[in-house]
Enzyme design. Structure first.
Site, short mmCIF file in Angstrom:
data_model
loop_
_atom_site.label_atom_id
_atom_site.label_comp_id
_atom_site.label_asym_id
_atom_site.label_seq_id
_atom_site.Cartn_x
_atom_site.Cartn_y
_atom_site.Cartn_z
N LEU A 186 9.35 3.50 8.01
CA LEU A 186 8.07 2.88 8.36
C LEU A 186 7.07 3.88 8.94
O LEU A 186 7.43 4.80 9.67
CB LEU A 186 8.32 1.76 9.39
CG LEU A 186 9.31 0.68 8.94
CD1 LEU A 186 9.46 -0.38 10.03
CD2 LEU A 186 8.90 0.04 7.62
N HIS A 187 5.80 3.64 8.61
CA HIS A 187 4.70 4.44 9.16
C HIS A 187 3.59 3.48 9.61
O HIS A 187 3.75 2.25 9.53
CB HIS A 187 4.20 5.46 8.14
CG HIS A 187 3.85 4.85 6.81
ND1 HIS A 187 2.86 3.92 6.65
CD2 HIS A 187 4.40 5.03 5.57
CE1 HIS A 187 2.78 3.57 5.40
NE2 HIS A 187 3.72 4.22 4.70
N HIS B 78 2.69 0.41 7.49
CA HIS B 78 3.58 -0.76 7.61
C HIS B 78 3.30 -1.52 8.91
O HIS B 78 3.30 -2.75 8.95
CB HIS B 78 5.05 -0.33 7.64
CG HIS B 78 5.53 0.32 6.39
ND1 HIS B 78 5.79 1.66 6.30
CD2 HIS B 78 5.81 -0.20 5.17
CE1 HIS B 78 6.21 1.95 5.08
NE2 HIS B 78 6.24 0.84 4.37
N ILE C 168 -2.85 -4.22 -0.31
CA ILE C 168 -3.65 -4.08 -1.53
C ILE C 168 -3.52 -2.67 -2.10
O ILE C 168 -3.88 -2.41 -3.24
CB ILE C 168 -5.14 -4.45 -1.25
CG1 ILE C 168 -5.85 -4.74 -2.56
CG2 ILE C 168 -5.83 -3.39 -0.44
CD1 ILE C 168 -7.21 -5.36 -2.36
N LYS C 169 -3.00 -1.74 -1.29
CA LYS C 169 -2.78 -0.37 -1.79
C LYS C 169 -1.92 -0.40 -3.06
O LYS C 169 -2.18 0.31 -4.01
CB LYS C 169 -2.10 0.49 -0.72
CG LYS C 169 -1.84 1.91 -1.19
CD LYS C 169 -1.14 2.74 -0.14
CE LYS C 169 0.33 2.44 -0.04
NZ LYS C 169 1.13 2.80 -1.22
N ASP C 170 -0.86 -1.25 -3.02
CA ASP C 170 -0.02 -1.41 -4.21
C ASP C 170 -0.60 -2.57 -5.01
O ASP C 170 -0.05 -3.68 -5.06
CB ASP C 170 1.43 -1.68 -3.80
CG ASP C 170 2.00 -0.49 -3.04
OD1 ASP C 170 1.83 0.65 -3.51
OD2 ASP C 170 2.60 -0.70 -1.97
N GLN D 23 1.40 -4.44 -7.71
CA GLN D 23 2.49 -5.21 -7.10
C GLN D 23 1.94 -6.50 -6.48
O GLN D 23 2.52 -7.59 -6.64
CB GLN D 23 3.19 -4.37 -6.03
CG GLN D 23 4.20 -5.16 -5.21
CD GLN D 23 5.03 -4.27 -4.30
OE1 GLN D 23 6.00 -3.70 -4.75
NE2 GLN D 23 4.65 -4.15 -3.04
O1 PAF Z 1 6.33 -2.41 -1.59
C1 PAF Z 1 7.52 -2.27 -1.23
O2 PAF Z 1 7.82 -1.64 -0.21
C2 PAF Z 1 8.61 -2.88 -2.10
O3 PAF Z 1 8.27 -2.90 -3.44
C3 PAF Z 1 9.05 -4.29 -1.62
C4 PAF Z 1 7.89 -5.27 -1.73
C5 PAF Z 1 9.53 -4.22 -0.19
C6 PAF Z 1 10.18 -4.81 -2.50
O4 PAF Z 1 11.33 -4.03 -2.38
#
Ligand code: PAF
Length: 186
Positions: free
Chosen positions: A33-34, A37, A150-152, A155
């Site tokens: 974590l940083h 997060h 939103i960075k990802d 996803q």
């Molecule tokens: O974005 C992430 O860190 C991962 O893809 C997640 C959502 C925790 C799923 O493993």
């Protein structure tokens, strides 16, 4: 902060909170974590009474040439950081409980079309790994809301579509990009 290593432990904790009328916000992570997060956790705390963070290095979303084995595992430091921002619980399940039949035999969740483009074009299977673990974590934790950055961007879009298509009763909260002093997205 509670540290829950089994499905039973996190379900007990979340069940008790929800029975007493508290809302639960979930922040799934791969750990290491940083500040980015921690900002997701802080945002989550503004949207509910309890924030549950998961740390699970999900082999299913790593490609053959991607370094699952070398992904940094920094649990002790992560626990301290989560305590500093007031998370209510950390859920860090074992591979054996998450994938009892191994990853080859795992039933999967796939969002079609939008996972074959952009990042997905060069990472076959990646988004199926993400949507499968996120579905499992949602079913285990049973939160009211979940936070994704939103960075990802792809996803986030894929998770939103999955929640809509599978009628999951979870509100997705979108977190802005956190940046280092030099502007780099965290
Ligand atoms: O974005 C992430 O860190 C991962 O893809 C997640 C959502 C925790 C799923 O493993």
């Amino acid at each position: 902060m509670l540290i829950c290593r089994t499905f039973a432990e996190i379900r007990d904790a979340v069940g008790e909170w929800r029975r007493s009328g508290e809302s639960v916000v979930f922040v799934p992570t791969l750990g290491n974590l940083h500040d980015g997060h921690l900002q997701l956790v802080e945002l989550g705390a503004r949207h509910g009474n309890r924030v549950v963070v998961s740390i699970f290095v999900n082999q299913l979303q790593f490609g053959r040439n991607e370094d699952y084995a070398l992904y940094p595992r920094t649990l002790d430091a992560d626990v301290e950081k989560l305590r500093s921002v007031g998370a209510s619980a950390l859920f860090c399940p074992s591979d054996a409980e998450v994938y009892p039949n191994g990853i080859e035999q795992q039933t999967t969740v796939t969002v079609p079309t939008m996972t074959d483009i952009l990042c997905g074009a060069t990472r076959p299977g990646h988004f199926t790994g993400v949507t499968t673990i996120v579905t499992k974590l949602f079913n285990i934790v049973q939160p009211d809301k979940a936070v994704f950055g939103i960075k990802d961007f792809q996803q986030l879009a894929v998770v939103r579509r999955m929640v809509q298509d599978l009628c999951l009763p979870i509100e997705i909260i979108e977190a802005p990009v956190a940046r280092a002093d030099d502007g780099l997205a965290l």
